[in-house]
Design an enzyme around this catalytic site. Structure first.
Site, short mmCIF file in Angstrom:
data_model
loop_
_atom_site.label_atom_id
_atom_site.label_comp_id
_atom_site.label_asym_id
_atom_site.label_seq_id
_atom_site.Cartn_x
_atom_site.Cartn_y
_atom_site.Cartn_z
N GLY A 10 28.12 2.36 20.58
CA GLY A 10 27.10 3.26 21.12
C GLY A 10 27.62 4.57 21.67
N GLU A 11 28.67 4.49 22.47
CA GLU A 11 29.17 5.71 23.12
C GLU A 11 30.13 6.47 22.23
OE1 GLU A 11 30.32 4.51 27.46
OE2 GLU A 11 30.56 2.82 26.09
N GLY A 47 18.79 0.15 19.77
CA GLY A 47 18.43 -0.78 18.71
C GLY A 47 18.84 -2.21 19.03
#
Lengths: 769, 276, 155
Positions: A728-729, A484
């Site tokens: 994100g991770e 995104g």
């Protein structure tokens, strides 16, 4: 700060319509023009000398244009440790390593010709386990390790199979253990896994008559691909153009450079053709990065009150045949080795070891899933030993504002306690539910932390062009692989420029046109690229005010911009539209004021330092993102099948630029974590990857994925754009240990490895009896 | 892209001729195993014979003989066929366990048994139902019981030049309950680690198991104990399944786990079909 | 031998006659011959669902169908779902719920969901599971996909 207009809102994804209509171009959709097809001949042994490589039959096959071998590539490649040939030269180091590349006018001809290549190997003893590889008598996988170029923060040991040894010494562990009431030592094992994005690795290359190389790639970082190709092929950067498109999932496997270079010499040989290479699923799984297996020993000293006084962490990583990227995972796990906990005395040794297994490399979490599996399981052991609540042990030792990491870095913007308590409350921590007959229920919690693993000079930049009508183009080098990024970055630009997001255009990168971005990895883009874009927007805004001030003849400080009109705060009738300002503005006299508005911004972290080579002390983290996972399971004690009844996840995003996309990301990472917890491990038999397709390697699907309750915590990151940090991770990291902790709670048996397949659970129960 | 000839015919006699015209002729119905096998190099056809125009293979009917399912009928069609759902739901369960919804829109029951995987999900229910396989060839037709159709992994009872025309589940239908249990790694689209079909017929029972021997097998030891010796302790009866199987270790599970899980599922099957 | 056979079929409402190589899968034919690139390749063995299309109205894995089998049939790909710039209600609810990340599996997901709503206008969770268990999403947007389908069913 005034109220935010765009940041913090669930605006629609920039790529939404393209992606639901099938019009979104992924890289293979852009391989146009006269095509040539490249196919690899792959090694059938895991370790061996190439005695004969006979290309003659393949070369004569109709449609074949050329066949290349490793010797057609002059230099090696590698991001941190330059240890990898594009194709094997004289020696193969893993099963499936490319030994030749057939290029033909059709895919069929290329595939047929591959079968006609004759290769004889003299098989060498293989090493498939890092402990074997560490023995003094072990066969050497890289005889010339000592001569390889390496970034000087890594420590390969010539004459051994050790590609990196990261050392960390914080405080005094001897003293710490002496202060402890109990000492717990456990061994852990995390198997290899595969990213399996639904889009495999793909690339194409084109050479134009003027010597310009164009590369299309699924790579997560076009700039790193360009950098590595420039070096490997001794070309100036302006002669290499790397084009990115939407990426069909990355998760780390498309970081660095992988297959792009294979087709470069072919393109050079056949100017005008687009030479394509597309990995099939099997090649993708076996030939690109695999998450390194981790064998670890964790020793903790703990006081009766639950305070951890010392930690000794030994990590042995199966780096696989090439560790050009993997050495940094080993380093990152090392400097983060106390997990989300403030432990005063830490001694860590993290070894990256060559084996003849598939290439180890980055995967979502970059070592944190593997390393914190041990930490988060160990905390539960400690709690059990002390008869304490595992949540309590986490809260006692968890990092707070002012705590220090294993590397001695002070963390500032932290509310780990809230992350933990949020998921605990959600799953009804402390309340035991009644299971069905023949089943047992349990609850588990795990925390997590991660900072981006990047060099301290990993930079970022952005350009914003304001069009004559006041609309804008945001140009960046980050890639869109689902996270995104395009949307979040546009929101930051919109906010900073005060221009509505609908008036902002943003595209995926092309190194000829978009400015530098180190890599789209490490959950760093919102922070690094976001900061660059914010700076570029502020620069552009400054130019808008400057022009308007000259046009309207009022001082800049009296002006304000509402997104459409610049006007004087003293007299709102003195105003100019953005069109008037942006369209090569001139005064009423006809004298020009300024040309087109171009804002620029760049970023490099200022809070990172090198680490001491002996103690690993220093500041490796640009920011630290904390979170937690809570799980309730029900286990069928006969079949070993685990049913996840509740799954809660929290992440401290600092500020969610787009809460909706943040939530989707949170869910996605949690599901990937759950999938690894329950199903995923790569199986090898003497280096041969056995489960290299979706029939044999299973990942979570819609029907076995439970509902997730997710929570975004917002403790602002002081230096992040609008207080944001990357997430994100992170959601993946805590899931496997949380599931295991819950299963242990249910069954009273311990798991030091995963996935928790029905068979593994059944075996554990059987052993308990 | 692969090299072979492709012929589609609606004429059975021509199909028989074509079947014998080359050494490696592969009939195509759903293609879901065939195309995967060709891609992986397991099947190297000279000729693909597309059967989809053969009307005789499209039958899906119930008559006074029983339910007949043509070779071209897809698994999803079987799952929705009312006589199957009403009379032999265990077969619908087996069909439903194969692959994904998309796969079942193509895959056929004939393909599932011709591929002769010991883990074929339709097989254990068919064994329990004493289904017969109707085979047709240039020499005429013959019918074999389904348990004689499986000869080993990937080996079926077809002779060169023969095709499966249909599968028939003969009347009388079982009066009782049938269940198909599948143990798999993910509980989702997956091959069976073990498949267990249990079908009661009044106070008698039939039990068949998949993925625990070179072919699906009837658990005759279990059936015997229950049907002949009146064993009512389902745990004891289920334990006897070990006499009927010879599982192996593969990526989906170890031999040991298969021994265990098949016993659990047989017992659960007995409980659900024969009453606790 | 790359023998070609002439096939006639309907693609997204239009009648077409083309040559298809006998060794070609329908997936390859759709992408390389019809140049409809919304249909994606992910595994080539019918396990991931990225290549899902409607063949005579039913969702199938186009990697497991031969191109020549298209003769006489009706094919619908993701490109047909939006008409004159107007999105299908599923496409809109997928956007509203952010029911994708990388978007690579999305065309296949939407095709499967479309077929589901055709046969079951008000699908239960079980129906959605059955219809979409063969469509893998590594980004893990399953929860949003479920919500998007249920939302579309209401519209």
């Amino acid at each position: 700060m005034s109220e935010l207009k765009c940041v913090g809102k669930a605006v629609t994804r920039k790529d939404a319509i393209e992606k639901v209509t099938g019009s979104a171009e992924f890289i293979e959709d852009r391989f146009l023009g006269p095509l040539l097809y490249a196919k690899m001949k792959k090694s059938t042994v895991a370790h061996g000398k190439i005695k004969k490589l006979d290309l003659s039959k393949a070369l004569k096959h109709p449609g074949v244009k050329t066949v290349l071998t490793g010797k057609d590539y002059k230099n090696k490649i590698g991001l941190y440790l330059v240890d990898r040939d594009f194709m094997a030269v004289d020696k193969v180091r893993f099963w499936g390593e490319p030994v030749a590349l057939v290029v033909a006018s059709t895919e069929k001809a290329a595939a047929e010709a591959v079968e006609l290549i004759e290769v004889d190997y003299e098989e060498l003893p293989g090493v498939f386990d890092p402990f074997e590889a560490l023995k003094p008598e072990a066969p050497l996988i890289h005889e010339e390790l000592g001569s390889y170029e390496v970034v000087p923060i890594f420590y390969p040991k010539a004459g051994t199979n050790v590609a990196n040894h990261f050392k960390l010494r914080k405080g005094d562990t001897e003293k710490g253990f002496a202060e402890a009431d109990i000492v717990i030592e456990k061994e852990y094992y995390v198997p290899q896994m595969q990213h399996v994005p639904i889009e495999t690795h793909k690339a194409a290359a084109h050479w134009s008559p003027d010597g310009k190389l164009t590369v299309w790639s699924t790579a997560q970082s076009p700039n790193v691909v360009r950098q590595l190709l420039a070096k490997a092929f001794e070309m100036p950067m302006h002669k290499i153009r790397v084009i990115s498109s939407y990426i069909g999932g990355g998760f780390g496997c498309k970081a660095g450079a992988s297959l792009e270079g294979l087709v470069v010499p072919v393109a050079q040989k056949f100017p005008g053709y687009v030479v394509r290479i597309v990995f099939n699923r099997e090649e993708d799984m076996q030939g690109t990065f695999t998450r390194q297996a981790l064998y670890s020993t964790l020793k903790t000293g703990v006081r009766k009150d639950g305070r951890i006084t010392a930690l000794e962490y030994k990590m042995i990583w199966d780096g696989g045949a090439y560790t050009e990227y993997g050495v940094n995972i080993v380093r990152a796990a090392g400097y983060s080795s106390s997990g989300a906990y403030d432990i005063p005395n830490v001694k860590t040794d993290s070894y990256c070891v060559y084996t003849n297994n598939s290439i180890g490399g980055p995967v979502r979490g970059f070592g944190m899933c593997e390393m914190q599996w041990g930490i988060e399981r160990q905390i539960d052991y400690i709690a059990r030993e002390l008869n304490m609540d595992p949540l309590e042990v986490r809260l006692i030792n968890g990092m707070k504002k002012g705590s220090t990491t294993a590397s001695g870095q002070v963390v500032h913007d932290v509310d780990y306690e809230k992350c933990l308590k949020t998921v605990a409350d959600q799953i009804g921590w402390g309340k035991k539910e009644q299971p069905e007959k023949g089943k047992l229920r349990g609850k588990g919690i795990a925390g997590l932390v991660k900072c981006p693993a990047q060099p301290s000079n990993a930079a970022s930049s952005a350009i914003i062009r304001i069009n004559e009508d006041g609309t804008a183009h945001v140009m960046i080098g980050a890639t869109e692989m689902g996270q995104g990024m395009l949307t979040a970055i546009s929101q930051i630009a919109s906010e900073a420029l005060n221009i509505p997001i609908e008036k902002i255009d943003i595209k995926v990168p092309d190194t000829d046109f978009t400015p530098y971005e180190w890599q789209s990895v490490g959950s760093r883009i919102t922070y690094t690229c976001g900061t660059s874009v914010k700076r570029a927007a502020e620069d552009a805004l400054g130019q808008i005010y400057y022009i308007a001030a000259n046009l309207l003849e009022v001082p800049v400080e009296d002006l304000t911009f509402d997104g459409k009109i610049v006007y004087s705060t003293k007299d709102p009738e003195i105003k100019a539209t953005i069109r008037e300002v942006a369209d090569s503005c001139k005064k009423c006299t006809g004298e020009g004021i300024a040309g087109p508005i171009i804002g620029k911004g760049s970023f490099v972290p200022k809070n990172m330092t090198n680490l001491d080579p002996e103690t690993g002390q220093g500041n490796p983290g640009m920011f630290y993102c904390f979170g937690a996972t809570g799980v309730e399971v029900e286990v069928d004690i006969e079949t070993g099948v685990i049913k996840v009844l509740q799954l809660a996840t929290s992440i401290d995003a600092g500020k969610a630029i787009n809460p909706q996309l943040c939530t989707v990301q949170l869910h996605g990472g949690t599901i990937m974590g759950l999938s690894t917890a329950l199903y995923e491990d790569v199986r090898f038999d003497k280096g041969v990857m056995l489960n290299r397709n979706f029939t044999d390697y299973k990942i979570a699907s819609i029907d076995n994925t439970p509902h997730i309750e997710s929570f975004i915590i917002e403790t602002p990151e002081t230096n992040g754009p609008y207080g944001a940090r990357g997430i994100g991770e992170q959601p993946m990291i805590g899931v496997a240990p949380a599931v295991a902790n819950a299963v242990c709670d249910a069954l009273g048996v311990e798991f030091n490895t995963f996935p928790l397949t029905p068979e593994r659970v059944w075996r554990a129960l059987k052993e308990k009896k | 892209m692969l090299s072979y000839e492709y012929i589609k015919t609606g004429d059975l006699q021509e199909a028989f001729k074509l079947l014998e015209s080359r050494e490696h002729v592969y009939p195509l119905a759903g293609g879901t195993d065939l195309i995967v096998g060709m891609r992986g190099g397991k099947f190297v056809p000279e000729l693909i014979l597309d059967l989809k125009d053969i009307e005789e293979f499209k039958v899906l009917t119930e008559d006074n003989k029983g339910i007949t399912i043509g070779a071209l009928v897809t698994l999803n069609e079987i799952c929705q066929f009312k006589p199957v759902v009403d009379n032999i739901p265990i077969l619908a369960e087996g069909c439903h366990s194969v692959g994904s919804y998309m796969i079942r829109n193509r895959a056929t029951i004939a393909g599932n048994i011709c591929n002769a995987s010991p883990a074929a999900d339709t097989s254990a229910p068919l064994y329990c139902l004493d289904a017969v396989v109707n085979i047709i060839g240039s020499g005429g037709s013959r019918t074999v019981p389904v348990d004689e159709f499986f000869n080993g992994p990937g080996q079926n009872a077809l002779n060169k030049g023969e095709l499966v025309q249909s599968v028939t589940v003969l009347k009388p239908y079982p009066e009782g309950k049938g269940v198909y249990f599948k143990a798999s790694r993910t509980g989702s689209v997956d091959l069976a680690t073990v498949g267990v079909a249990v079908q009661s017929w009044g106070d008698r029972v039939k039990v068949a198991v998949g993925a625990v021997a070179p072919t699906p097998v009837r658990a005759l030891s279990v059936e015997n104990a229950v049907n002949e010796y009146g064993e009512k302790d389902w745990s004891k009866a289920a334990a006897l399944v070990n006499n009927d199987i010879s599982p192996i270790t593969d990526l989906r599970g170890s031999r040991e786990y298969r021994y265990h899980i098949v016993e659990v599922l047989v017992r659960r099957g007995l409980e659900q079909t024969m009453g606790v | 031998m790359s023998e070609k056979i002439t096939i006639s079929f309907t693609i997204n409402g239009d009648k077409e006659t083309r040559e298809a190589a006998v060794g070609q899968t329908l997936l390859s034919f759709i992408r390389d011959e019809l140049h409809l690139t919304g249909t994606k390749s992910g595994c080539e063995i019918g396990e991931c669902g990225a290549c899902t299309v409607l063949l005579n109205g039913k969702p199938v894995n186009s990697c497991l169908v031969l191109a020549v089998e298209l003769d006489g049939k009706e094919l619908v790909t993701i490109e047909a779902l939006s008409k004159n710039g107007k999105l299908d209600k599923l496409q809109q609810t997928f956007i509203d719920h952010a029911a994708f990340q990388c978007g690579y599996c999305t065309p296949g997901m939407i095709i499967s969901a479309k077929a589901l709503l055709e046969r079951k206008p008000n699908p239960s969770d079980e129906d959605i599971n059955e219809a979409l268990s063969g469509n893998l999403c590594r980004c893990g947007a399953y929860q949003e996909i479920r919500a998007a389908i249920k939302d579309a069913a209401k519209k």
